[in-house]
Design a protein around this motif. Structure first.
Motif, PDB file in Angstrom:
ATOM      1  N   PHE A 167     -31.747  43.458 -30.105  1.00 27.75           N
ATOM      2  CA  PHE A 167     -31.098  44.749 -29.943  1.00 27.75           C
ATOM      3  C   PHE A 167     -31.160  45.162 -28.481  1.00 27.75           C
ATOM      4  CE2 PHE A 167     -32.961  44.958 -34.291  1.00 27.75           C
ATOM      5  CZ  PHE A 167     -31.781  45.088 -35.014  1.00 27.75           C
ATOM      6  N   SER A 168     -30.081  45.770 -27.998  1.00 32.07           N
ATOM      7  CA  SER A 168     -30.067  46.309 -26.641  1.00 32.07           C
ATOM      8  C   SER A 168     -29.328  47.650 -26.654  1.00 32.07           C
ATOM      9  CB  SER A 168     -29.397  45.338 -25.660  1.00 32.07           C
ATOM     10  OG  SER A 168     -28.094  45.001 -26.086  1.00 32.07           O
ATOM     11  N   VAL A 169     -29.865  48.605 -25.941  1.00 27.40           N
ATOM     12  CA  VAL A 169     -29.293  49.952 -25.956  1.00 27.40           C
ATOM     13  C   VAL A 169     -28.017  49.982 -25.125  1.00 27.40           C
ATOM     14  CG1 VAL A 169     -29.688  52.381 -25.400  1.00 27.40           C
ATOM     15  CG2 VAL A 169     -31.572  50.980 -26.261  1.00 27.40           C
ATOM     16  N   ALA A 170     -26.939  50.428 -25.745  1.00 24.78           N
ATOM     17  CA  ALA A 170     -25.668  50.593 -25.025  1.00 24.78           C
ATOM     18  C   ALA A 170     -25.616  51.962 -24.357  1.00 24.78           C
ATOM     19  CB  ALA A 170     -24.489  50.427 -25.980  1.00 24.78           C
ATOM     20  N   THR A 171     -25.972  52.995 -25.109  1.00 24.96           N
ATOM     21  CA  THR A 171     -26.042  54.342 -24.541  1.00 24.96           C
ATOM     22  C   THR A 171     -26.878  55.236 -25.438  1.00 24.96           C
ATOM     23  OG1 THR A 171     -24.780  56.294 -23.824  1.00 24.96           O
ATOM     24  CG2 THR A 171     -23.877  55.046 -25.670  1.00 24.96           C
ATOM     25  N   GLU A 172     -27.697  56.065 -24.797  1.00 19.97           N
ATOM     26  CA  GLU A 172     -28.456  57.084 -25.518  1.00 19.97           C
ATOM     27  C   GLU A 172     -27.703  58.411 -25.530  1.00 19.97           C
ATOM     28  OE1 GLU A 172     -32.129  57.213 -23.339  1.00 19.97           O
ATOM     29  OE2 GLU A 172     -33.064  55.705 -24.649  1.00 19.97           O
ATOM     30  N   GLN A 173     -26.672  58.492 -24.706  1.00 16.50           N
ATOM     31  CA  GLN A 173     -25.907  59.738 -24.587  1.00 16.50           C
ATOM     32  C   GLN A 173     -24.411  59.456 -24.745  1.00 16.50           C
ATOM     33  OE1 GLN A 173     -27.473  60.838 -20.652  1.00 16.50           O
ATOM     34  NE2 GLN A 173     -28.672  62.457 -21.641  1.00 16.50           N
ATOM     35  N   PRO A 174     -23.978  59.162 -25.937  1.00 16.54           N
ATOM     36  CA  PRO A 174     -22.565  58.816 -26.152  1.00 16.54           C
ATOM     37  C   PRO A 174     -21.598  59.941 -25.782  1.00 16.54           C
ATOM     38  CG  PRO A 174     -23.664  59.226 -28.246  1.00 16.54           C
ATOM     39  CD  PRO A 174     -24.733  59.164 -27.201  1.00 16.54           C
ATOM     40  N   GLN A 175     -22.062  61.175 -25.855  1.00 15.62           N
ATOM     41  CA  GLN A 175     -21.173  62.293 -25.543  1.00 15.62           C
ATOM     42  C   GLN A 175     -20.886  62.404 -24.049  1.00 15.62           C
ATOM     43  OE1 GLN A 175     -23.107  65.619 -27.509  1.00 15.62           O
ATOM     44  NE2 GLN A 175     -21.976  65.229 -29.405  1.00 15.62           N
ATOM     45  N   HIS A 176     -21.587  61.591 -23.252  1.00  6.79           N
ATOM     46  CA  HIS A 176     -21.330  61.555 -21.808  1.00  6.79           C
ATOM     47  C   HIS A 176     -20.381  60.415 -21.436  1.00  6.79           C
ATOM     48  CE1 HIS A 176     -25.269  63.899 -20.708  1.00  6.79           C
ATOM     49  NE2 HIS A 176     -24.443  64.574 -21.484  1.00  6.79           N
ATOM     50  N   THR A 177     -19.849  59.758 -22.433  1.00  3.11           N
ATOM     51  CA  THR A 177     -18.896  58.679 -22.185  1.00  3.11           C
ATOM     52  C   THR A 177     -17.622  58.941 -22.973  1.00  3.11           C
ATOM     53  OG1 THR A 177     -18.637  56.266 -22.166  1.00  3.11           O
ATOM     54  CG2 THR A 177     -19.762  57.208 -24.054  1.00  3.11           C
ATOM     55  N   THR A 178     -16.704  57.990 -22.967  1.00  2.00           N
ATOM     56  CA  THR A 178     -15.452  58.149 -23.696  1.00  2.00           C
ATOM     57  C   THR A 178     -15.314  57.019 -24.719  1.00  2.00           C
ATOM     58  OG1 THR A 178     -14.112  56.787 -22.197  1.00  2.00           O
ATOM     59  CG2 THR A 178     -14.366  59.134 -21.639  1.00  2.00           C
ATOM     60  N   GLU A 179     -14.398  57.189 -25.653  1.00  7.86           N
ATOM     61  CA  GLU A 179     -14.151  56.160 -26.661  1.00  7.86           C
ATOM     62  C   GLU A 179     -13.742  54.851 -25.996  1.00  7.86           C
ATOM     63  OE1 GLU A 179     -11.103  57.962 -28.936  1.00  7.86           O
ATOM     64  OE2 GLU A 179     -12.388  59.556 -29.727  1.00  7.86           O
ATOM     65  N   ASN A 180     -12.890  54.957 -24.996  1.00  8.55           N
ATOM     66  CA  ASN A 180     -12.426  53.752 -24.304  1.00  8.55           C
ATOM     67  C   ASN A 180     -13.572  53.046 -23.586  1.00  8.55           C
ATOM     68  OD1 ASN A 180      -9.870  54.314 -25.181  1.00  8.55           O
ATOM     69  ND2 ASN A 180      -9.029  54.816 -23.181  1.00  8.55           N
ATOM     70  N   GLU A 181     -14.400  53.821 -22.875  1.00  7.79           N
ATOM     71  CA  GLU A 181     -15.501  53.234 -22.108  1.00  7.79           C
ATOM     72  C   GLU A 181     -16.512  52.549 -23.032  1.00  7.79           C
ATOM     73  OE1 GLU A 181     -15.555  56.424 -18.357  1.00  7.79           O
ATOM     74  OE2 GLU A 181     -16.894  56.685 -20.085  1.00  7.79           O
ATOM     75  N   LEU A 182     -16.844  53.207 -24.132  1.00  5.61           N
ATOM     76  CA  LEU A 182     -17.842  52.655 -25.044  1.00  5.61           C
ATOM     77  C   LEU A 182     -17.316  51.404 -25.741  1.00  5.61           C
ATOM     78  CD1 LEU A 182     -20.634  52.926 -26.208  1.00  5.61           C
ATOM     79  CD2 LEU A 182     -19.770  54.602 -27.855  1.00  5.61           C
ATOM     80  N   THR A 183     -16.057  51.438 -26.142  1.00  5.11           N
ATOM     81  CA  THR A 183     -15.468  50.259 -26.782  1.00  5.11           C
ATOM     82  C   THR A 183     -15.342  49.114 -25.790  1.00  5.11           C
ATOM     83  OG1 THR A 183     -14.199  51.722 -28.247  1.00  5.11           O
ATOM     84  CG2 THR A 183     -13.537  49.415 -28.157  1.00  5.11           C
ATOM     85  N   THR A 223     -17.228  48.537 -23.230  1.00  2.00           N
ATOM     86  CA  THR A 223     -18.568  47.988 -23.009  1.00  2.00           C
ATOM     87  C   THR A 223     -18.937  47.008 -24.111  1.00  2.00           C
ATOM     88  OG1 THR A 223     -19.267  50.024 -21.901  1.00  2.00           O
ATOM     89  CG2 THR A 223     -21.002  48.561 -22.700  1.00  2.00           C
ATOM     90  N   PHE A 224     -18.591  47.356 -25.358  1.00  2.00           N
ATOM     91  CA  PHE A 224     -18.877  46.450 -26.474  1.00  2.00           C
ATOM     92  C   PHE A 224     -18.049  45.175 -26.370  1.00  2.00           C
ATOM     93  CE2 PHE A 224     -17.768  44.859 -30.741  1.00  2.00           C
ATOM     94  CZ  PHE A 224     -19.034  44.427 -31.144  1.00  2.00           C
TER      95      PHE A 224
END
Length: 291
Positions: free
Chosen positions: A238-254, A256-257
């Motif tokens: 397991f590796s942490v992608a973000t602890e604060q998802p509300q500080h990113t966007t749907e596009n950025e988080l997707t 990154t994955f």
């Protein structure tokens, strides 16, 4: 029919794992050499992902993939009778990384791809973390198999949420702590709502639902990859992608994955499910790019 299928598979599950692997080796020969199950799809996918490799190199990956693919079936059958302890000693991971957020009162989302063996992973995860584990479930067309897989996937307490009614099924858990496992590389059912990302140098449709859910519910996002050190043994990282998802966007988080997924597939190419048609949708002018 359910009881006939279940009874037969249960009897098979009583066989020792080494014997089941002998059966797996036999079925590999039948599936790969005689039937050629989805062989064209697998080779087309490998050609897209690894154009720099020779045909013989891609065939080697394909053969290793089919071995692990068939192994995953016999390993899943073992779930019908073996105790949880059987799987816990064969499936390890850095579970403490997930549980640290339970102490903080946070919920988590696990994003992973179609890599082996997620069925064992689901069972062990529910026993090793303190969370109520939730899994999203796509019903199987065969009613007997659908019933069997729902039984297997909930055997350790995982609550299965019907993918067709995800929002409604999730409501009872919205105000509780949970660990939601999402196979986030599914080819989107509603491609007009998808975003397109460069995945192995090809425009590929991804659903942004996992990212949207994480941002809306402020859940910690953790990426997961399952490796196989040796036959019958797995290790999830397991590796942490973000602890604060509300500080990113749907596009950025997707995005990154998508990059993470490509990296782990490149490092372990025979562990991914190459038989599913990941590139069945073609990008066309006007489709929305996410990166």
């Amino acid at each position: 029919m359910y009881y006939i299928v279940y009874g037969f598979l249960y009897l098979c599950s009583l066989l020792p794992l080494p014997v089941l692997y002998l059966l797996s080796d036999f079925f590999y020969t039948v599936v790969y050499y005689l039937i050629g199950y989805r062989k064209k799809v697998v080779m087309q996918n490998l050609a897209i992902a690894f154009p720099e490799k020779t045909l013989s190199e891609r065939e080697r990956i394909a053969k290793n993939f089919y071995h692990k693919f068939i192994d995953s079936f016999v390993e899943t059958v073992k779930l019908l009778s073996a105790p949880d302890s059987f799987f816990e000693k064969r499936f390890t991971g850095n579970w403490e990384l997930v549980d640290q957020y339970y102490e903080q009162g946070r919920s988590v989302q696990l994003h992973l791809g179609h890599n082996f063996n997620w069925e064992w992973g689901n069972v062990v995860l529910a026993k090793r973390v303190r969370y109520q584990v939730l899994g999203v479930y796509m019903p199987i067309s065969s009613k007997p198999l659908d019933r069997i897989f729902r039984k297997l996937r909930s055997r350790s307490g995982t609550v299965m949420l019907d993918a067709h009614h995800m929002a409604r099924a999730f409501l009872p858990f919205a105000d509780k702590q949970y660990c939601l496992g999402l196979v986030a590389d599914q080819s989107p059912g509603k491609v007009h709502k998808a975003k397109w990302f460069n995945f192995f140098n090809k425009k590929t449709a991804f659903t942004i639902g996992p990212a949207k859910n994480a941002i809306r519910n402020d859940t910690v996002v953790i990426f997961a990859f399952i490796a196989r050190p040796k036959r019958g043994h797995y290790k999830v990282t397991f590796s942490v992608a973000t602890e604060q998802p509300q500080h990113t966007t749907e596009n950025e988080l997707t995005s990154t994955f998508v990059r993470y997924l490509q990296n782990v597939i490149t490092s372990n190419p025979d562990m991914w499910l190459w038989s599913h048609r990941r590139w069945k949708h073609e990008w066309k002018e006007g489709d929305v790019m996410g990166d």
